[in-house]
Design a protein around this motif. Structure first.
Motif, PDB file in Angstrom:
ATOM      1  N   LEU A   1      -5.743   5.623  -5.805  1.00 55.90           N
ATOM      2  CA  LEU A   1      -6.778   4.659  -5.319  1.00 55.90           C
ATOM      3  C   LEU A   1      -6.575   3.338  -6.069  1.00 55.90           C
ATOM      4  O   LEU A   1      -7.400   2.340  -5.747  1.00 55.90           O
ATOM      5  CB  LEU A   1      -8.184   5.131  -5.880  1.00 55.90           C
ATOM      6  CG  LEU A   1      -8.576   6.634  -4.969  1.00 55.90           C
ATOM      7  CD1 LEU A   1      -9.858   7.065  -5.334  1.00 55.90           C
ATOM      8  CD2 LEU A   1      -8.458   6.272  -3.426  1.00 55.90           C
TER       9      LEU A   1
ATOM     10  N   ASN B   1       0.814  -1.224  -0.146  1.00 60.41           N
ATOM     11  CA  ASN B   1      -0.093  -0.072   0.155  1.00 60.41           C
ATOM     12  C   ASN B   1       0.792   1.219  -0.011  1.00 60.41           C
ATOM     13  O   ASN B   1       0.297   2.379  -0.180  1.00 60.41           O
ATOM     14  CB  ASN B   1      -0.884  -0.062   1.354  1.00 60.41           C
ATOM     15  CG  ASN B   1      -1.859   1.323   1.145  1.00 60.41           C
ATOM     16  OD1 ASN B   1      -2.541   1.334   0.688  1.00 60.41           O
ATOM     17  ND2 ASN B   1      -1.447   1.929   2.380  1.00 60.41           N
TER      18      ASN B   1
ATOM     19  N   VAL C   1      -6.392   0.410   1.163  1.00 59.67           N
ATOM     20  CA  VAL C   1      -6.636   1.066  -0.275  1.00 59.67           C
ATOM     21  C   VAL C   1      -5.748   0.548  -1.239  1.00 59.67           C
ATOM     22  O   VAL C   1      -6.207   0.122  -2.184  1.00 59.67           O
ATOM     23  CB  VAL C   1      -6.196   2.599   0.155  1.00 59.67           C
ATOM     24  CG1 VAL C   1      -6.275   3.426  -1.437  1.00 59.67           C
ATOM     25  CG2 VAL C   1      -7.187   3.485   0.961  1.00 59.67           C
TER      26      VAL C   1
ATOM     27  N   ARG D   1     -12.751  -1.503  -0.299  1.00 62.21           N
ATOM     28  CA  ARG D   1     -11.650  -2.564  -0.460  1.00 62.21           C
ATOM     29  C   ARG D   1     -11.614  -2.639   1.073  1.00 62.21           C
ATOM     30  O   ARG D   1     -11.930  -2.149   2.072  1.00 62.21           O
ATOM     31  CB  ARG D   1     -10.345  -1.547  -0.444  1.00 62.21           C
ATOM     32  CG  ARG D   1     -10.430  -0.574  -1.775  1.00 62.21           C
ATOM     33  CD  ARG D   1      -9.632  -1.544  -2.788  1.00 62.21           C
ATOM     34  NE  ARG D   1      -9.797  -1.073  -4.159  1.00 62.21           N
ATOM     35  CZ  ARG D   1      -9.088  -0.111  -4.712  1.00 62.21           C
ATOM     36  NH1 ARG D   1      -8.226   0.478  -4.055  1.00 62.21           N
ATOM     37  NH2 ARG D   1      -9.538   0.461  -5.890  1.00 62.21           N
TER      38      ARG D   1
ATOM     39  N   ARG E   1      -4.608   6.993   1.845  1.00 61.76           N
ATOM     40  CA  ARG E   1      -3.821   5.751   1.700  1.00 61.76           C
ATOM     41  C   ARG E   1      -3.054   5.563   3.059  1.00 61.76           C
ATOM     42  O   ARG E   1      -2.974   4.304   3.445  1.00 61.76           O
ATOM     43  CB  ARG E   1      -3.040   5.884   0.520  1.00 61.76           C
ATOM     44  CG  ARG E   1      -3.579   5.809  -0.926  1.00 61.76           C
ATOM     45  CD  ARG E   1      -2.485   5.812  -1.985  1.00 61.76           C
ATOM     46  NE  ARG E   1      -1.603   4.570  -1.744  1.00 61.76           N
ATOM     47  CZ  ARG E   1      -1.663   3.572  -2.806  1.00 61.76           C
ATOM     48  NH1 ARG E   1      -2.587   3.305  -3.519  1.00 61.76           N
ATOM     49  NH2 ARG E   1      -0.966   2.485  -2.362  1.00 61.76           N
TER      50      ARG E   1
END
Length: 584
Positions: free
Chosen positions: A423, A47, A497, A514, A491
Motif C-alpha cells: 500500500l 505502481n 495505489v 489515493r 494494486r
C-alpha cells in the motif's frame, strides 16, 4: 546470440543517436538537485508490483538440467545449485500463480552462463547459483535452461500481461577458478579494492576478490578474450558472434572498449525476445554516463523488437531501467542527502535518474517499514509527487537477496509487512517467498546465503485440499498468501495505489485515499483504504471521493457495493477495506 542487426540498420542507427542525444541533453548537470518536474515515468511503472526471484531457488521445472559442468554439491550451506530453472518459472506463469498475486513484472536473477568452477572464501565454498559470476554474456547457463526456454518464458509472461526485467551486470565478471581462466588484464582489474570514500574509490576498484572488475572507465579498444573466441568456435557460432560485433560497432561508432562489448551483449536479448527492461546490478560502481548509452541501446532494441513483432507487443511502453545503487533511499537514507535524489560518494554527488534510470531500488524502505503506515505513506507521497523524486520512480522492498537488514527477518509480522509494502506509494518488489513467509533464518548459513533458501512450496497446499487436510503451517501459509493476493490484485487494478497522491482522511480507524490524475498513459483513478475497521457490519464514509450511485468493488472481500449518501455499507469478516471503481 540470434540477433538481427542486418535489419533496417540505418533507421535504427538514427533512432539510437536521437535517443542518446536526448539523454545527454537531459543530464547536462549531475551535481545539483533537479527542480521538481511533471511526471515522466509511466504510472504503470510507478505502481508496478515486481516479483523478484533467484532463478535457481524458485521452482525446478526440469530435473534433467540440475547437474552441469560437473558442479559438485559440496558447497557451504545454501551455496550449491539447488535445481530452480527457467522452465519452473514458466510453469508458475501458466498456473496463474503470478496473476493471482497481481504481479505486473518478473525480475529474474541473471541467466547468463556462469563460471564453471567454485570459489572459496570466508563465507565458505560457493557455486554461482545466484547468477552474478558471469563467464559468457552471450549464453544461458545450462543449469538454468536454454535460450529457447528463456524465449518461451518471456513470451508466456507477455501472453499473461506480465513484463520481464533482465538482471544485468557490466561492473564485473566471475572469478578465476580451477576451471575458469582469468579475463585479460586489459579487460579487468583485481586491485585496488574499493575504499568506498570517494567516487574513484567506488568506481575504479574491485568490489571483492570474487568479482574481477571491468575497466569501465576505459575507452581504449581491446580484443576479445582468447578463451571466449575458443569457446564460441567450439560451439559453432564464432563467425556469427564476430559478425554481430562488427555490425554493432559500425552502427554505434563506439570504440571496442570492454563496457561497450557488454552493452551489446546485454541488449541482444532485448532485441531478440522483447525483454521489457533492465534491473542493473552494482550501478554505482560504474561511471554514471555509461548507463545513458545502455538506456539508449535498450530503447532502440525494444523498439526494433516491437516493430518486428507487433502481434506480441501488447503496448507501446518504452524500455525501462531500475538500478541497484547501494544505500540510495527515500527521505535521506544513508548516502542520499535529505531532500534530494542524489547519491553522495563523499567527494561527488550523482543523479542516476539523469543518467538513464527511470527508477532506483529504494534501500531505505526496509528500515522505514518500522514506522507506522501514515508516516511512511505521507512521506513517500510527498517525495514522489512534490519533492525531489517527482517524475521518477522507486522500487520498495522489505526483503532482498543481499540486504543484511531486512524488515521482520523472523517473519513475526508478515501481515503488517504486506500492508506497508503493497500500500506504499511507489512500486513494490515482492522477494520470492515473502508471500509465503519463507524462512530467513538458517543458523548454518553465512552471509547473504541466509536469504537465499529454496522456495517453500511445501508450506503451500494444493488449492483443492480441504482445510481439515492441512497442517497448521499449511493453513497459515494459505491464509497469508490470500492476504498478499488481495493486496496485489488491488494494486494491479488501480494505478493510484502506487502512483497516486496520498491523503489521510481519518486517524482511527486509519482511512486514506489515493488519487491519480489523467495522463497520456492512463485515465484518472482513485481509491479509498480503511484499516482497523470493525469486523462484520460497517459504514464507510467516502469523503466525496466517489459519485452518488457509483458501483465500487471492495477488493479484500470481493464484495460489490453502491455509493449512497456519500457512504457504503459493508458486512465482511475483515477489518481491512480496499475500495475502488469496478474494473472496466
Amino acid at each position: 546470440m540470434l540477433t538481427h542487426y542486418h535489419k533496417a540498420q540505418s533507421a535504427y542507427q538514427l533512432a539510437y543517436r536521437c535517443v542518446l542525444i536526448m539523454f545527454m541533453l537531459n543530464s547536462a548537470s549531475t551535481l545539483a538537485s533537479p527542480a521538481p518536474q511533471s511526471n515522466s515515468v509511466d504510472p504503470f511503472w510507478q505502481n508496478a508490483t515486481v516479483y523478484f526471484m533467484m532463478t535457481d531457488r524458485f521452482a525446478n521445472g526440469d530435473k534433467n538440467n540440475d547437474k552441469q559442468f560437473d558442479r559438485k554439491p559440496d558447497g557451504a550451506t545454501l551455496r550449491n545449485f539447488m535445481g530452480g530453472d527457467i522452465k519452473g518459472v514458466t510453469q508458475k506463469i501458466k498456473s496463474g500463480y503470478f496473476t493471482d498475486l497481481g504481479v505486473d513484472v518478473l525480475w529474474l536473477t541473471p541467466l547468463n552462463e556462469q563460471i564453471h568452477g567454485r570459489w572459496d572464501d570466508e563465507w565458505g565454498r560457493s557455486y554461482p547459483f545466484h547468477g552474478y559470476w558471469i563467464k559468457d554474456w552471450t549464453a544461458i547457463d545450462p543449469n538454468f535452461g536454454t535460450e529457447q526456454d528463456m524465449a518461451e518464458m518471456i513470451a508466456t509472461a507477455h501472453a499473461h500481461g506480465i513484463k520481464v526485467l533482465a538482471d544485468v551486470i557490466i561492473n564485473h565478471t566471475g572469478p578465476k577458478t580451477s576451471k575458469d581462466v582469468a579475463w585479460p588484464d586489459e579487460w579487468v582489474r583485481t586491485k585496488p579494492y574499493c575504499s568506498w570514500d570517494s567516487y574513484q574509490g567506488n568506481v575504479e576498484c574491485a568490489l571483492a576478490s570474487s568479482l574481477t572488475d571491468i575497466r569501465t572507465e576505459s575507452e581504449a579498444p581491446v580484443t576479445l578474450p582468447p578463451f571466449l573466441i575458443e569457446k564460441w568456435r567450439s560451439e559453432g557460432r564464432l563467425e556469427q558472434e564476430l559478425a554481430e560485433l562488427n555490425a554493432f560497432f559500425e552502427r554505434t561508432k563506439l570504440p571496442r572498449a570492454p563496457k561497450y562489448y557488454i552493452t551489446k551483449w546485454i541488449t541482444d536479448w532485448v532485441r531478440e525476445y522483447g525483454i521489457d527492461g533492465f534491473r542493473v546490478d552494482t550501478a554505482k560502481h560504474v561511471e554514471a554516463d555509461v548507463w545513458k548509452i545502455v538506456k539508449a541501446e535498450g530503447t532502440t532494441a525494444l523498439a526494433q523488437w516491437k516493430a518486428e513483432h507487433p502481434e506480441q507487443a501488447s503496448d507501446n511502453k518504452p524500455f525501462f531501467m531500475v538500478g541497484e545503487v547501494m544505500h540510495f533511499g527515500v527521505d535521506g537514507f544513508k548516502n542520499t542527502p535529505k531532500g534530494t535524489r542524489l547519491y553522495d560518494y563523499g567527494d561527488k554527488q550523482v543523479d542516476f535518474f539523469a543518467n538513464g534510470f527511470d527508477s532506483l531500488i529504494n534501500m531505505g524502505f526496509a528500515a522505514h517499514a518500522e514506522q507506522d503506515m501514515e508516516e511512511i505513506f505521507s512521506t513517500y507521497s510527498h517525495e514522489l509527487n512534490q519533492g525531489a523524486l517527482q517524475g521518477v520512480s522507486v522500487l520498495n522492498y522489505v526483503v532482498s537477496h543481499d540486504d543484511p537488514e531486512p524488515f521482520d527477518p523472523k517473519r513475526e509480522h508478515p501481515y503488517q509487512a504486506a500492508l506497508k509494502l503493497m500500500l506504499a506509494p511507489g512500486s513494490a518488489q515482492i522477494y520470492y517467498g515473502d508471500e509465503l513467509a519463507r524462512n530467513l533464518t538458517y543458523p548454518d548459513a553465512v552471509g547473504d546465503a541466509t536469504w537465499r533458501s529454496f522456495m517453500n512450496w511445501q508450506d503451500l497446499p494444493p488449492a483443492d485440499n480441504n482445510a481439515e487436510q492441512l497442517t497448521p503451517k499449511q493453513q497459515y501459509t494459505r491464509q497469508l498468501l490470500k492476504h498478499w493476493q488481495k493486496l496485489g490484485q488491488f494494486r494491479h487494478a488501480h494505478l493510484s495505489v502506487g502512483a497516486g497522491v496520498h491523503k489521510m482522511l481519518q486517524e482511527k480507524p486509519y482511512v486514506f485515499q489515493r488519487t491519480l490524475g489523467a495522463t497520456k498513459q492512463n485515465t484518472a483513478d482513485q481509491v479509498l483504504v480503511a484499516i482497523g475497521m470493525p469486523k462484520g457490519s460497517k459504514v464507510i464514509e467516502l469523503h466525496k471521493l466517489f459519485e452518488e450511485g457509483a458501483e465500487l468493488k471492495e477488493y479484500y472481500s470481493g464484495t460489490t457495493v453502491t455509493v449512497h449518501d456519500n457512504q457504503v455499507i459493508l458486512d465482511t469478516p475483515f477489518d481491512i477495506v480496499l475500495l475502488g471503481a469496478l474494473e472496466q
